[in-house]
Design a protein around this motif. Structure first.
Motif, PDB file in Angstrom:
ATOM      1  N   TYR A 109       0.849  -1.421  -0.286  1.00  0.00           N
ATOM      2  CA  TYR A 109      -0.080  -0.075   0.070  1.00  0.00           C
ATOM      3  C   TYR A 109       1.016   1.236  -0.010  1.00  0.00           C
ATOM      4  CZ  TYR A 109      -3.402  -3.314   1.710  1.00  0.00           C
ATOM      5  OH  TYR A 109      -4.330  -4.581   2.110  1.00  0.00           O
ATOM      6  N   PRO A 110       0.347   2.273  -0.553  1.00  0.00           N
ATOM      7  CA  PRO A 110       1.347   3.673  -0.317  1.00  0.00           C
ATOM      8  C   PRO A 110       0.813   4.182   0.918  1.00  0.00           C
ATOM      9  CG  PRO A 110      -0.833   4.012  -1.615  1.00  0.00           C
ATOM     10  CD  PRO A 110      -0.976   2.423  -1.349  1.00  0.00           C
ATOM     11  N   PHE A 111       2.036   5.092   1.387  1.00  0.00           N
ATOM     12  CA  PHE A 111       2.178   6.008   2.432  1.00  0.00           C
ATOM     13  C   PHE A 111       0.968   6.973   2.316  1.00  0.00           C
ATOM     14  CE2 PHE A 111       6.046   3.457   3.759  1.00  0.00           C
ATOM     15  CZ  PHE A 111       5.773   3.508   5.012  1.00  0.00           C
ATOM     16  N   ASN A 112       0.659   7.504   3.480  1.00  0.00           N
ATOM     17  CA  ASN A 112       0.022   8.785   3.647  1.00  0.00           C
ATOM     18  C   ASN A 112      -1.267   8.714   3.185  1.00  0.00           C
ATOM     19  OD1 ASN A 112       2.806   9.697   4.313  1.00  0.00           O
ATOM     20  ND2 ASN A 112       3.085  10.239   2.380  1.00  0.00           N
ATOM     21  N   SER A 113      -1.703   8.043   2.236  1.00  0.00           N
ATOM     22  CA  SER A 113      -3.372   8.180   1.510  1.00  0.00           C
ATOM     23  C   SER A 113      -4.020   6.928   1.772  1.00  0.00           C
ATOM     24  CB  SER A 113      -2.845   8.174   0.179  1.00  0.00           C
ATOM     25  OG  SER A 113      -2.430   7.171  -0.488  1.00  0.00           O
ATOM     26  N   THR A 114      -3.531   5.949   2.267  1.00  0.00           N
ATOM     27  CA  THR A 114      -4.202   4.537   2.503  1.00  0.00           C
ATOM     28  C   THR A 114      -4.515   4.383   3.905  1.00  0.00           C
ATOM     29  OG1 THR A 114      -2.946   3.785   0.633  1.00  0.00           O
ATOM     30  CG2 THR A 114      -4.360   2.116   2.112  1.00  0.00           C
ATOM     31  N   SER A 115      -6.015   4.289   4.344  1.00  0.00           N
ATOM     32  CA  SER A 115      -6.337   4.252   5.715  1.00  0.00           C
ATOM     33  C   SER A 115      -6.077   2.673   6.390  1.00  0.00           C
ATOM     34  CB  SER A 115      -7.597   4.780   6.055  1.00  0.00           C
ATOM     35  OG  SER A 115      -8.482   3.609   5.328  1.00  0.00           O
ATOM     36  N   TYR A 116      -5.671   2.596   7.660  1.00  0.00           N
ATOM     37  CA  TYR A 116      -5.772   1.433   8.278  1.00  0.00           C
ATOM     38  C   TYR A 116      -6.958   0.883   8.280  1.00  0.00           C
ATOM     39  CZ  TYR A 116      -1.484   2.882  10.622  1.00  0.00           C
ATOM     40  OH  TYR A 116      -0.402   3.347  11.051  1.00  0.00           O
ATOM     41  N   ASP A 117      -8.075   1.534   8.185  1.00  0.00           N
ATOM     42  CA  ASP A 117      -9.451   0.921   8.150  1.00  0.00           C
ATOM     43  C   ASP A 117      -9.606   0.343   6.560  1.00  0.00           C
ATOM     44  OD1 ASP A 117     -12.174   0.732   9.219  1.00  0.00           O
ATOM     45  OD2 ASP A 117     -12.682   1.479   7.390  1.00  0.00           O
ATOM     46  N   THR A 118      -9.114   1.060   5.445  1.00  0.00           N
ATOM     47  CA  THR A 118      -9.067   0.375   4.332  1.00  0.00           C
ATOM     48  C   THR A 118      -8.425  -0.735   4.104  1.00  0.00           C
ATOM     49  OG1 THR A 118      -9.283   2.449   3.333  1.00  0.00           O
ATOM     50  CG2 THR A 118      -8.518   0.815   1.751  1.00  0.00           C
ATOM     51  N   MET A 119      -7.161  -1.020   4.688  1.00  0.00           N
ATOM     52  CA  MET A 119      -6.658  -2.369   4.737  1.00  0.00           C
ATOM     53  C   MET A 119      -7.063  -3.364   5.514  1.00  0.00           C
ATOM     54  SD  MET A 119      -2.645  -0.855   5.683  1.00  0.00           S
ATOM     55  CE  MET A 119      -2.035   0.810   4.777  1.00  0.00           C
ATOM     56  N   TYR A 120      -7.700  -2.787   6.610  1.00  0.00           N
ATOM     57  CA  TYR A 120      -8.597  -4.076   7.451  1.00  0.00           C
ATOM     58  C   TYR A 120      -9.830  -4.582   6.676  1.00  0.00           C
ATOM     59  CZ  TYR A 120     -11.207  -6.015  11.029  1.00  0.00           C
ATOM     60  OH  TYR A 120     -12.203  -6.949  11.795  1.00  0.00           O
ATOM     61  N   THR A 121     -10.292  -3.790   6.049  1.00  0.00           N
ATOM     62  CA  THR A 121     -11.495  -4.115   5.309  1.00  0.00           C
ATOM     63  C   THR A 121     -11.040  -4.996   3.988  1.00  0.00           C
ATOM     64  OG1 THR A 121     -12.663  -2.332   5.769  1.00  0.00           O
ATOM     65  CG2 THR A 121     -13.332  -3.361   3.621  1.00  0.00           C
ATOM     66  N   GLU A 122      -9.811  -4.587   3.276  1.00  0.00           N
ATOM     67  CA  GLU A 122      -9.438  -5.290   2.112  1.00  0.00           C
ATOM     68  C   GLU A 122      -8.930  -6.796   2.607  1.00  0.00           C
ATOM     69  OE1 GLU A 122      -5.500  -5.107  -0.742  1.00  0.00           O
ATOM     70  OE2 GLU A 122      -7.033  -3.378  -0.666  1.00  0.00           O
TER      71      GLU A 122
END
Length: 289
Positions: A109-122
């Motif tokens: 994932y890219p820094f600064n623009s990807t949320s932890y919540d987005t990572m969790y959901t994916e």
């Protein structure tokens, strides 16, 4: 690595014995931090008397750093925030990398623009059984309760107000975009931070202590390392408070001696701390923002 005549000596380093990775810790529910506010009219490094009374005295400002701003730096970030220290955190990698189904298939994932919540959901959509078993979902649940997403050290605009991060845990006190102490969790991250600070050429002319606490990148070691970093922060903060009081409340502004006398004590404080935590080898230098 490039050298700088302003960089001081490192304390002794101690080797550590590897441990097998344990299962991830359970998710803990943390109390909510109240929203941050800006101290209008205060110069950088100063704290209002009312804020000091409310937070239990003067607090150093901390920054924690690991490779991806996911495990070690975030565990330390949370522990420091819960102890009412102003704190921010970063990663030094080019991209955020999390384990995938195989070594050759990481989740990137890219820094600064990807949320932890987005990572969790994916990841929860891809393979909830795998990512719950390896602790990634547990880790991301913790992280999304701390701040929006991973930030990259090299992209940090030092000295720029961080008002958009006012909902982050530990944000109160670091709105001005500077810290007193940077704690990295791996030697290569320490190297990256020092090299980047040299490249920035110390334009703010502000000293910053850069300390490495070498922590293995697994869930159990992150918990141990977070506890050790919190203890080190307490020792450093107590010394800073003593020197600030001796100097009549002056710190780094107005030519006060408090900050300089504190700088002189830091190597001995780290050596004292290292005796209690010999399996977490430490490095230290004085650098400049």
């Amino acid at each position: 690595m490039a050298t700088d005549p302003r960089l001081a000596r490192d304390p002794r380093r101690v080797s550590t014995t590897p441990h097998p990775p344990p299962p991830p810790p359970p998710v803990e529910v943390w109390p909510q931090q109240r929203p941050a506010s800006v101290n209008d009219g205060l110069q950088d490094g100063q704290t209002s008397a009312s804020q000091e009374r409310e937070e239990g005295g003067y607090k150093l400002k901390f920054c924690t750093v690991c490779a991806s701003n996911q495990n070690r730096s975030m565990e330390a970030h949370l522990r420091l925030a819960l102890a009412s220290y102003p704190v921010i955190s970063f990663g030094t990698g080019s991209l955020v990398r999390l384990p995938g189904p195989s070594i050759s298939q990481p989740n990137v994932y890219p820094f600064n623009s990807t949320s932890y919540d987005t990572m969790y959901t994916e990841l929860n959509t891809k393979d909830p059984r795998l990512y719950r078993a390896n602790g990634l979902l547990t880790m991301l649940e913790r992280n999304r309760s701390v701040k929006f997403g991973p930030e990259r050290w090299q992209d940090w605009n030092i000295g720029k107000p961080r008002l958009e991060h006012r909902e982050d845990r530990g944000s109160q006190g670091v709105e001005g975009g500077v810290v007193d102490v940077v704690i990295t969790c791996e030697e290569r991250c320490w190297d990256a931070v020092i090299e980047n600070l040299i490249e920035r050429e110390g334009r703010l002319n502000r000293p910053v202590h850069v300390i490495n606490v070498d922590i293995k990148d697994n869930h159990e070691e992150a918990l141990v390392g977070g506890k050790a970093i919190l203890e080190l922060a307490g020792m450093l903060n107590a010394a800073a408070q003593e020197e600030r009081d001796k100097a009549g409340g002056e710190w780094r502004d107005g030519g006060g001696r408090g900050g300089m006398d504190f700088d002189d004590r830091v190597p001995d404080l780290i050596a004292e701390w290292q005796e209690k935590w010999p399996n977490l080898p430490a490095l230290w230098t004085l650098a400049w923002f």
